[in-house]
Design a protein around this motif. Structure first.
Motif, PDB file in Angstrom:
ATOM      1  N   ASP A 124       0.823  -1.210   0.000  1.00 23.07           N
ATOM      2  CA  ASP A 124       0.000   0.000   0.000  1.00 23.07           C
ATOM      3  C   ASP A 124       0.856   1.258   0.000  1.00 23.07           C
ATOM      4  O   ASP A 124       0.441   2.304  -0.519  1.00 23.07           O
ATOM      5  N   ARG A 125       2.051   1.172   0.562  1.00 25.83           N
ATOM      6  CA  ARG A 125       2.894   2.352   0.668  1.00 25.83           C
ATOM      7  C   ARG A 125       3.538   2.743  -0.659  1.00 25.83           C
ATOM      8  O   ARG A 125       4.128   3.816  -0.771  1.00 25.83           O
ATOM      9  N   ASP A 127       1.932   3.659  -3.072  1.00 27.94           N
ATOM     10  CA  ASP A 127       1.159   4.816  -3.522  1.00 27.94           C
ATOM     11  C   ASP A 127       1.825   6.137  -3.137  1.00 27.94           C
ATOM     12  O   ASP A 127       1.507   7.184  -3.703  1.00 27.94           O
ATOM     13  N   GLN A 128       2.748   6.081  -2.162  1.00 22.04           N
ATOM     14  CA  GLN A 128       3.416   7.289  -1.692  1.00 22.04           C
ATOM     15  C   GLN A 128       4.714   7.583  -2.436  1.00 22.04           C
ATOM     16  O   GLN A 128       5.390   8.569  -2.124  1.00 22.04           O
ATOM     17  N   ASP A 129       5.074   6.733  -3.397  1.00 25.64           N
ATOM     18  CA  ASP A 129       6.387   6.848  -4.044  1.00 25.64           C
ATOM     19  C   ASP A 129       6.657   8.254  -4.573  1.00 25.64           C
ATOM     20  O   ASP A 129       7.704   8.856  -4.265  1.00 25.64           O
TER      21      ASP A 129
END
Length: 270
Positions: A124-125, A127-129
């Motif tokens: 899910d993380r 998406d923060q790239d």
């Protein structure tokens, strides 16, 4: 030997430390580099590792990261021995900036920083790239040359890009080995401020420094290493005293409080 690590979920456990070493010994080339080192790393603090050349600072950082196995003692990341985590688990918990920055192919600066996001691929993380990469480039003042080939940069610029990669990795433990060595005065101070900002977010930052004034100005604690042992650990004022530094570095120094901040200022006696 008493183990210090605790399994999460055990009754009565307290929040685990990001990292801790107990009775650590590391040998290289048949000789001890670290001997009997005990050190805890706390969330929300900047801990500087200082000491003369060959004192064992980089080796200690490498052991904490899990990149070098100890010959005796233990290294714990949060509630587990570092050897019990998978490589991916470790990469999601700690980010490491080594002394050497070797990138052989002409990746762009942004591509190099993007490599720091690899542990979060498929989660899910991910998406923060984009946001994490942009923030890391801005914080290290590398955004102005984000599209240039990494190999075209100066040594100091490359150092800032590799620091941005570590920041983009977004881990709770940040390990930096001499990040200011190739930097000018402005960017040395930038690193200090960045470390404070990371600690303010609740991260643990461990930084190897030779500049004792920089360590004093930005660290919550200093760990002074000498001949592979921990000579002292405490606040900068507690550790960076003239008698102790003169003995450990075998160079007479005087220590005075900074007139503005009160932090110790170390001056060699010439």
């Amino acid at each position: 030997m008493r183990l210090r690590h605790r399994r999460s979920g055990d009754p009565g456990t307290t929040p685990a430390l990001p990292a801790a070493v107990t009775d650590l010994r590391v040998d290289l080339g048949g000789r001890p580099i670290l001997r009997g080192v005990d050190l805890d790393v706390h969330a929300g603090e900047v801990l500087s590792l200082v000491g003369p050349n060959g004192a064992g600072k980089s080796t200690l950082l490498s052991a904490i990261s899990g990149d070098r196995a100890p010959d005796a003692g233990e290294v714990v990341l949060w509630d587990r021995l570092v050897s019990e985590w998978t490589a991916l688990d470790v990469a999601r918990r700690r980010a490491v900036l080594p002394q050497a920055h070797l990138v052989s192919f002409p990746f762009t600066v942004r591509e190099v920083v993007e490599m720091g996001r690899a542990p979060w691929t498929g989660t899910d993380r991910a998406d923060q790239d984009a946001r994490r990469i942009a923030d890391a480039l801005a914080l290290t003042e590398a955004d102005a040359f984000a599209h240039r080939p990494f190999t075209s940069l100066s040594g100091g610029e490359q150092a800032r890009v590799m620091l941005a990669r570590v920041v983009a990795q977004d881990t709770g433990l940040v390990l930096l080995d001499e990040p200011t060595a190739a930097l000018d005065l402005r960017h040395q101070e930038m690193v200090g401020r960045l470390c404070r900002a990371l600690a303010a977010e609740g991260r643990a930052v461990v930084i190897v420094l030779h500049d004792l004034d920089l360590a004093a100005a930005y660290s919550d604690r200093c760990a002074l290493l000498a001949d592979g042992r921990l000579a002292a650990c405490g606040t900068p004022a507690e550790v960076l005293t003239a008698p102790r530094l003169s003995e450990v570095y075998r160079q007479p120094v005087k220590v005075d409080p900074d007139p503005d901040t009160g932090a110790p200022r170390v001056t060699p006696i010439r």
